[in-house]
Design a protein around this motif. Structure first.
Motif, PDB file in Angstrom:
ATOM      1  N   SER A 149     -32.369  -5.158  25.765  1.00 47.24           N
ATOM      2  CA  SER A 149     -33.641  -5.774  24.757  1.00 47.24           C
ATOM      3  C   SER A 149     -34.592  -6.652  25.113  1.00 47.24           C
ATOM      4  CB  SER A 149     -33.258  -6.785  23.834  1.00 47.24           C
ATOM      5  OG  SER A 149     -33.264  -7.778  22.632  1.00 47.24           O
ATOM      6  N   SER A 150     -34.018  -7.687  25.609  1.00 53.03           N
ATOM      7  CA  SER A 150     -35.155  -8.254  26.718  1.00 53.03           C
ATOM      8  C   SER A 150     -36.515  -8.146  28.021  1.00 53.03           C
ATOM      9  CB  SER A 150     -34.333  -9.413  27.918  1.00 53.03           C
ATOM     10  OG  SER A 150     -33.599  -9.160  28.694  1.00 53.03           O
ATOM     11  N   LEU A 151     -36.105  -6.172  28.591  1.00 51.59           N
ATOM     12  CA  LEU A 151     -36.497  -5.551  29.338  1.00 51.59           C
ATOM     13  C   LEU A 151     -37.388  -4.819  28.112  1.00 51.59           C
ATOM     14  CD1 LEU A 151     -34.741  -4.971  32.177  1.00 51.59           C
ATOM     15  CD2 LEU A 151     -36.583  -6.286  32.087  1.00 51.59           C
ATOM     16  N   GLY A 152     -37.114  -4.355  26.736  1.00 47.82           N
ATOM     17  CA  GLY A 152     -37.898  -3.504  25.301  1.00 47.82           C
ATOM     18  C   GLY A 152     -37.190  -2.043  27.256  1.00 47.82           C
ATOM     19  N   ALA A 153     -36.139  -2.426  26.935  1.00 48.04           N
ATOM     20  CA  ALA A 153     -35.808  -0.911  27.498  1.00 48.04           C
ATOM     21  C   ALA A 153     -34.802  -0.453  26.063  1.00 48.04           C
ATOM     22  CB  ALA A 153     -34.774  -0.717  28.451  1.00 48.04           C
ATOM     23  N   ALA A 154     -35.152   1.356  25.804  1.00 51.35           N
ATOM     24  CA  ALA A 154     -34.633   1.989  25.312  1.00 51.35           C
ATOM     25  C   ALA A 154     -33.274   2.775  26.065  1.00 51.35           C
ATOM     26  CB  ALA A 154     -35.329   3.044  24.380  1.00 51.35           C
ATOM     27  N   PRO A 155     -32.422   2.652  25.349  1.00 51.58           N
ATOM     28  CA  PRO A 155     -31.123   3.835  25.494  1.00 51.58           C
ATOM     29  C   PRO A 155     -31.831   5.181  25.306  1.00 51.58           C
ATOM     30  CG  PRO A 155     -30.018   1.757  25.088  1.00 51.58           C
ATOM     31  CD  PRO A 155     -31.214   1.288  24.753  1.00 51.58           C
ATOM     32  N   SER A 156     -31.227   6.061  26.884  1.00 55.08           N
ATOM     33  CA  SER A 156     -31.609   7.396  25.871  1.00 55.08           C
ATOM     34  C   SER A 156     -30.408   8.256  25.958  1.00 55.08           C
ATOM     35  CB  SER A 156     -32.089   8.268  27.021  1.00 55.08           C
ATOM     36  OG  SER A 156     -31.474   8.654  28.073  1.00 55.08           O
ATOM     37  N   ARG A 157     -29.903   9.059  24.710  1.00 65.06           N
ATOM     38  CA  ARG A 157     -28.927   9.585  24.334  1.00 65.06           C
ATOM     39  C   ARG A 157     -27.804  10.454  25.905  1.00 65.06           C
ATOM     40  NH1 ARG A 157     -25.419   6.982  21.923  1.00 65.06           N
ATOM     41  NH2 ARG A 157     -26.717   6.811  20.280  1.00 65.06           N
ATOM     42  N   ASP A 158     -27.085  10.056  25.738  1.00 67.30           N
ATOM     43  CA  ASP A 158     -25.721  10.578  26.605  1.00 67.30           C
ATOM     44  C   ASP A 158     -25.261  11.907  26.534  1.00 67.30           C
ATOM     45  OD1 ASP A 158     -24.527  11.911  29.592  1.00 67.30           O
ATOM     46  OD2 ASP A 158     -23.654  10.363  29.398  1.00 67.30           O
ATOM     47  N   ARG A 159     -24.909  12.899  26.660  1.00 67.30           N
ATOM     48  CA  ARG A 159     -24.871  14.065  26.006  1.00 67.30           C
ATOM     49  C   ARG A 159     -23.559  14.691  26.374  1.00 67.30           C
ATOM     50  NH1 ARG A 159     -28.490  16.984  22.081  1.00 67.30           N
ATOM     51  NH2 ARG A 159     -30.384  16.163  22.671  1.00 67.30           N
ATOM     52  N   SER A 160     -22.700  13.733  27.335  1.00 72.14           N
ATOM     53  CA  SER A 160     -21.494  13.993  27.765  1.00 72.14           C
ATOM     54  C   SER A 160     -20.534  13.467  27.422  1.00 72.14           C
ATOM     55  CB  SER A 160     -21.433  13.669  29.063  1.00 72.14           C
ATOM     56  OG  SER A 160     -21.665  12.394  30.094  1.00 72.14           O
ATOM     57  N   LEU A 161     -20.219  12.924  26.350  1.00 78.68           N
ATOM     58  CA  LEU A 161     -19.665  12.731  25.663  1.00 78.68           C
ATOM     59  C   LEU A 161     -18.261  13.477  25.193  1.00 78.68           C
ATOM     60  CD1 LEU A 161     -18.654   9.544  23.468  1.00 78.68           C
ATOM     61  CD2 LEU A 161     -18.976  11.469  22.227  1.00 78.68           C
ATOM     62  N   PRO A 162     -18.598  14.951  25.318  1.00 79.83           N
ATOM     63  CA  PRO A 162     -17.529  15.668  25.335  1.00 79.83           C
ATOM     64  C   PRO A 162     -16.255  16.260  26.652  1.00 79.83           C
ATOM     65  CG  PRO A 162     -18.895  16.304  23.364  1.00 79.83           C
ATOM     66  CD  PRO A 162     -19.433  15.601  24.783  1.00 79.83           C
ATOM     67  N   GLN A 163     -17.000  16.176  27.339  1.00 78.54           N
ATOM     68  CA  GLN A 163     -16.523  16.193  28.817  1.00 78.54           C
ATOM     69  C   GLN A 163     -15.849  15.021  29.509  1.00 78.54           C
ATOM     70  OE1 GLN A 163     -19.530  17.198  28.050  1.00 78.54           O
ATOM     71  NE2 GLN A 163     -20.040  18.927  28.804  1.00 78.54           N
ATOM     72  N   ARG A 164     -16.576  13.684  28.491  1.00 70.48           N
ATOM     73  CA  ARG A 164     -15.685  12.203  29.004  1.00 70.48           C
ATOM     74  C   ARG A 164     -13.988  12.506  28.117  1.00 70.48           C
ATOM     75  NH1 ARG A 164     -19.480   8.980  32.187  1.00 70.48           N
ATOM     76  NH2 ARG A 164     -21.530   9.462  31.458  1.00 70.48           N
ATOM     77  N   TYR A 165     -14.549  12.411  26.763  1.00 63.60           N
ATOM     78  CA  TYR A 165     -13.549  12.179  26.073  1.00 63.60           C
ATOM     79  C   TYR A 165     -11.873  13.209  26.021  1.00 63.60           C
ATOM     80  CZ  TYR A 165     -10.610  13.074  21.779  1.00 63.60           C
ATOM     81  OH  TYR A 165      -9.452  12.824  21.084  1.00 63.60           O
ATOM     82  N   MET A 166     -12.190  14.334  26.975  1.00 57.24           N
ATOM     83  CA  MET A 166     -11.513  15.375  27.415  1.00 57.24           C
ATOM     84  C   MET A 166     -10.399  15.031  28.771  1.00 57.24           C
ATOM     85  SD  MET A 166     -11.291  17.711  25.139  1.00 57.24           S
ATOM     86  CE  MET A 166      -9.474  18.122  25.480  1.00 57.24           C
TER      87      MET A 166
END
Length: 217
Positions: A84-101
């Protein structure tokens, strides 16, 4: 420019094993709860038949899990504030299913092996024999594997969400810092020296001399 946003691998591993210990505690008691049901029979089973140590062990597992959970929460809060202090906006990572499994598979294996070792030692002490793999697929604990699947599935969701959120924040912070490093910087320029105007060649040669005398014809 250095940044403290590198993923703390050691801390993440400790948090993972702390969660695995908590999943073992929950899965162990859930197996007996599913087969015996709530009440005095369950309490008696967990306090006898080699389970005399389990109360102290479960309290220790819960304490370690709470400490690890608070540490992980503080880590994410620090990263969010930094982003927030840097004004950085995280981009959505689409690897959630792989991480979950991946997390589900590892947690399920750890809990199943730990439960098997635990129950075999308890049977050996209490009854003088060890059922080996029978504690997982035998008639004594027919609900063990389904219970492990449910408990570790919930734990894996927590792992996957935490890791994804952390890596998204770290990537956003590092990208913001790289952009700031490459941004052009305004530098003070030294004052320019203007060249002195060049004088006449005749003036330089005749400087300091009297004019020539004029003779009479």
């Amino acid at each position: 420019m250095t940044t403290p946003t590198k993923s703390p691998a050691v801390r993440n591993r400790l948090a993972f094993w702390a969660l695995a210990g908590l999943a073992l505690f929950v899965a162990h008691d859930a197996v007996f709860l599913a087969q015996i049901g709530p009440g005095q029979a369950l309490v008696a089973e967990l306090r006898t038949a080699g389970h005399g140590y389990w109360t102290s062990a479960s309290l220790l597992l819960m304490a370690v899990a709470v400490i690890a959970g608070v540490s992980a929460w503080r880590r994410l809060r620090h990263l969010r504030r930094r982003a927030s202090s840097l004004g950085a906006a995280p981009s959505r990572d689409r690897s959630l299913p792989q991480r979950y499994m991946s997390a589900w598979g590892r947690l399920a294996a750890i809990v199943a092996v730990a439960f098997a070792v635990q129950e075999n030692i308890e049977h050996l002490i209490a009854h003088g024999h060890a059922p080996i793999a029978g504690v997982l697929i035998g008639p004594e604990y027919p609900l063990a594997l389904p219970v492990f699947g449910v408990v570790t599935g919930i734990a894996a969701a927590l792992v996957a969400l935490f890791v994804r959120t952390q890596e998204e924040l770290v990537a956003a912070i590092e990208a913001a810092l790289r952009w700031r490093t490459r941004a052009p910087r305004l530098r003070a320029r030294p004052p320019q020296r203007l060249p002195s105007p060049a004088g006449s060649v005749l003036a330089r040669r005749g400087a300091g001399r009297a004019p020539p005398a004029m003779g009479l014809v």
